[in-house]
Design a protein around this motif. Structure first.
Motif: not given
Length: 124
Positions: A38-67
């Protein structure tokens, strides 16, 4: 908002990872393969979530270049990974199709993050 999301999701991911990698120390004999799985599966989900919020942070800083379509697709990644992980009922073989799909999603997330970093460094 994106910075707060990064903090919350990163803390959640670190907490999950700590439990996954120290389960035997935290639970002793009460640690079972099912709990670890169970913890392994949640860890896999957390990796995707971390990458997504990092992406959203960058995208919010340069929103004019992000489709907007790219933002929507990257935003779906944690949900897709969660669905794939939920469908696993036992430890997968090393080359499991679902685990390969999850790793492919990570690759795409890293690539779009790299692109945003490149755009930020060269065009802003």
């Amino acid at each position: 908002v994106p910075r707060a999301m990064v903090i919350v999701v990163t803390c959640w991911g670190v907490w999950l990872s700590d439990w996954l990698h120290n389960l035997d120390l935290k639970l002793g004999a009460a640690a079972t393969a099912a709990i670890e799985f169970w913890y392994w599966k949640m860890d896999m989900v957390s990796i995707a979530a971390i990458l997504t919020v990092q992406y959203l942070l960058w995208a919010s800083n340069i929103f004019w270049t992000v489709p907007p379509v790219e933002v929507a697709l990257v935003g779906l990644a944690p949900g897709i990974v969660a669905a794939l992980m939920h469908s696993l009922v036992c430890f997968p073989a090393q080359h499991s199709f679902f685990v390969s799909c999850v790793k492919g999603i990570y690759v795409v997330q890293f690539l779009v993050l790299w692109r945003l970093g490149f755009v930020y460094a060269t065009q802003s």
